[in-house]
Design an enzyme around this catalytic site. Structure first.
Site, short mmCIF file in Angstrom:
data_model
loop_
_atom_site.label_atom_id
_atom_site.label_comp_id
_atom_site.label_asym_id
_atom_site.label_seq_id
_atom_site.Cartn_x
_atom_site.Cartn_y
_atom_site.Cartn_z
N CYS A 63 26.41 84.17 -2.38
CA CYS A 63 26.96 83.65 -3.64
C CYS A 63 28.05 84.55 -4.21
O CYS A 63 29.13 84.09 -4.56
CB CYS A 63 25.82 83.48 -4.66
SG CYS A 63 26.40 82.92 -6.28
N CYS A 68 29.43 80.97 -4.20
CA CYS A 68 29.62 80.41 -5.55
C CYS A 68 30.73 81.07 -6.35
O CYS A 68 31.59 80.37 -6.90
CB CYS A 68 28.33 80.53 -6.36
SG CYS A 68 26.80 80.44 -5.45
N LYS A 71 34.35 80.97 -4.77
CA LYS A 71 34.67 79.55 -4.68
C LYS A 71 35.02 78.98 -6.04
O LYS A 71 35.99 78.23 -6.19
CB LYS A 71 33.50 78.79 -4.08
CG LYS A 71 33.72 77.32 -3.95
CD LYS A 71 32.66 76.38 -4.43
CE LYS A 71 31.50 76.84 -5.22
NZ LYS A 71 30.25 76.20 -4.80
N TYR A 208 28.60 69.19 0.87
CA TYR A 208 29.28 69.64 -0.35
C TYR A 208 30.24 70.79 -0.09
O TYR A 208 31.28 70.89 -0.76
CB TYR A 208 28.24 69.99 -1.42
CG TYR A 208 27.52 71.29 -1.23
CD1 TYR A 208 27.98 72.47 -1.81
CD2 TYR A 208 26.33 71.37 -0.49
CE1 TYR A 208 27.32 73.67 -1.66
CE2 TYR A 208 25.66 72.55 -0.33
CZ TYR A 208 26.15 73.71 -0.91
OH TYR A 208 25.49 74.90 -0.74
N GLU A 212 34.12 70.63 -1.14
CA GLU A 212 34.67 71.64 -2.05
C GLU A 212 35.87 72.36 -1.44
O GLU A 212 36.91 72.54 -2.10
CB GLU A 212 33.58 72.64 -2.42
CG GLU A 212 32.50 72.06 -3.31
CD GLU A 212 31.38 73.03 -3.60
OE1 GLU A 212 30.66 72.83 -4.60
OE2 GLU A 212 31.20 74.01 -2.83
N HIS A 474 31.53 62.33 -30.95
CA HIS A 474 32.70 61.52 -30.64
C HIS A 474 33.98 62.22 -31.04
O HIS A 474 34.03 62.87 -32.10
CB HIS A 474 32.59 60.19 -31.40
CG HIS A 474 33.71 59.24 -31.12
ND1 HIS A 474 33.83 58.56 -29.92
CD2 HIS A 474 34.77 58.88 -31.88
CE1 HIS A 474 34.92 57.82 -29.97
NE2 HIS A 474 35.51 57.99 -31.14
N GLU A 479 29.17 61.61 -24.60
CA GLU A 479 28.55 60.65 -25.51
C GLU A 479 28.18 59.34 -24.81
O GLU A 479 27.29 58.61 -25.26
CB GLU A 479 29.47 60.35 -26.69
CG GLU A 479 30.70 59.54 -26.35
CD GLU A 479 31.53 59.20 -27.58
OE1 GLU A 479 30.99 58.54 -28.50
OE2 GLU A 479 32.72 59.60 -27.63
#
Length: 509
Positions: A63, A68, A71, A208, A212, A474, A479
């Site tokens: 990582c 992670c 990346k 993934y 990525e 909002h 939302e």
């Protein structure tokens, strides 16, 4: 050269031995040391073989060094560039004239800064271990028996360690491409070794990591092709609604997608470019970089597990729900295990709970592997927690599952032309009769940042009524999750208009 006679090497005693100084190993070590245990971490650090392949991720594991963290830094850079140039750029519509030169990415300079940040994190790991009183041994650890470990140290020395508790946290490594010419390709580790930006790149894979890497290359201006074996990417573990939305975005905004692509050979041409040949006879060439991201394998080959009672399943260490292996006193956490989640926070949490169970007086402590959220830093990003629709229907029955979903372009793209608007997709998988949210799936800008809060609600067993009882903020993208069609009402043919109020449980007490 002096040959070390193993019988002459003194056995050193510890309370806890941890093999692997990545996220999981660090989490467990610090928790165990905090409970007063004498802990040693064995980590091989970083080295390279004769072919230039990386051996060992480095302090902090995959990582921190080749996963992670670097990346996400690259993803961020790609995102910034995409706001300035390309079909989805938002600068001109919002009144900014960005010179073309401003969108040129300084790969070399960025790599220097990125690598410096990684080194800073390496030092933080080492500092935290030192503060916790944890000893660190750089080298390769392998088992002599269920409670003894041999360490071939990086400085050439050999040590023998023993402890009643040994935790394996070695993680995984990129799978080999496995075709002639694979030596001309790189993997996800090699991506972070690139000193200059490729002009034209191919990324092989459908998971993934492939998605990525291809998105980052494309976002930073490299002409990029993503090659996947099937019809779509992310074929496993992702809701079909999310996959369909991502596929539409790839086709609309890149990178270029080649499906049904099974590579058979990688050829280096006389001019130095690479040509990828496929099983069906197609070939694609002119690449100066081919990146293989076809999966990851558990890094267990150097452990000598045959000297122990530990069991393997397809190369993964078999563990129970408490992270225990078949060998008494040997535990395993993270990507090398059968737990099924190759995620940094999962390994950290599993390690900490293991420490709580063994040394913190909490015999039932363990990580709950239900409802674990995850994010894919694709373009646009994906966030998901809970069951996908097909899994929910299989688990609870078709008659007990309903869904709500929506797709739209957010306000960030208001002034973009129609073909330059990035779509957002949201889906709720609901279990009847309470309409409990058993799956929540997002794709679109900021989905990665939205998910964490909603994941807490899903983990707590929130219902659609609970979502609706939270007043919308909002205008925001998020939302939409609390205002989906039919807000606060449910069908009832006995009522005028065929609808009746749907109230949260609090108002029904």
């Amino acid at each position: 050269t002096t040959r070390v006679i193993m019988s002459e090497v003194a056995m050193e005693e510890y309370d806890v031995i941890v093999i692997g100084g990545g996220s999981g190993g660090s989490g467990f070590s610090r928790r165990a040391a905090g409970y007063g245990q004498k802990v040693v971490i064995i980590d091989r650090g970083v080295m390279w073989d004769s072919d230039g392949n990386r051996l060992g991720a480095g302090i902090g594991g995959t990582c921190v060094n080749v996963g992670c963290v670097p990346k996400k830094l690259m993803f961020n850079a790609a995102h910034h560039r995409e706001t300035m140039t390309g079909k989805t750029q938002t600068m001109s519509g919002n009144g900014f004239a960005v010179p073309e030169a401003s969108a040129v990415f300084d790969w070399e300079g960025f790599k220097v800064r990125r690598d410096a940040e990684v080194h800073r994190l390496n030092d933080i790991y080492l500092s935290n271990w030192k503060k916790a009183g944890i000893e660190v041994v750089l080298g390769v650890g392998s088992f002599l028996s269920d409670n003894q470990v041999l360490v071939e140290c990086n400085d050439g020395k050999t040590r023998k360690l023993t402890a009643p508790h040994i935790c394996i946290a070695v993680g995984g490594v990129p799978s080999a491409l496995g075709i002639p010419g694979q030596e001309h390709s790189i993997n996800s580790d090699g991506f972070f070794e690139l000193k200059t930006q490729p002009k034209k790149a191919a990324v092989i894979g459908a998971g993934y990591i492939a998605v990525e890497m291809a998105g980052i290359f494309d976002g930073l201006g490299t002409e990029t092709t993503l090659m996947c074996r099937g019809e779509t990417v992310l074929r496993r573990g992702f809701d079909q609604f999310i996959v369909e939305t991502l596929m539409a975005e790839l086709k609309a905004h890149g990178p270029e997608l080649v499906n049904n692509a099974s590579p058979t050979e990688l050829v280096k041409e006389a001019d130095g470019t690479l040509t990828l040949k496929l099983k069906d006879g197609r070939s694609f060439g002119g690449y100066d970089c081919v990146l293989s991201a076809i999966g990851r394998d558990p890094k267990v080959d150097t452990l000598n597990l045959d000297k122990t009672s530990v069991k393997l399943d397809r190369g993964y260490i078999v563990v129970d729900e408490y992270e225990s292996t078949a060998a008494k006193g040997i535990y395993a956490i993270g990507d090398a295990t059968t737990s099924g989640f190759s995620l940094t926070p999962v390994a950290i949490a599993a390690g900490r709970r293991l420490g709580d169970r063994l040394f913190g007086g909490a015999p039932k402590a363990r990580l709950d592997y239900e409802m674990i959220p995850t994010v894919v830093f694709s373009h646009p990003p994906i966030g998901t927690v809970g069951l996908i629709e097909s899994e929910a229907r299989k688990k609870y029955g078709d008659e007990n599952i309903v869904t709500r979903q929506t797709r739209f372009s957010s306000m960030g793209y208001t002034f973009n032309p129609a073909d330059g608007k990035v779509k957002t997709g949201m889906k709720l998988v609901l279990k009847l009769p309470e309409q409990t949210v058993v799956g929540l799936h997002l794709i679109g800008p900021n989905s990665d940042e939205m998910l964490q809060g909603f994941a807490v609600a899903v983990k707590m067993g929130a219902t659609l009524s609970d979502f609706e009882s939270s007043v919308a903020i909002h205008p925001t993208i998020s939302e939409e999750l609390v205002t989906m069609g039919g807000w606060g009402q449910t069908k009832d043919e006995s009522m005028p208009g065929g609808m009746r109020p749907r109230l949260p449980a609090k108002l029904l007490e």
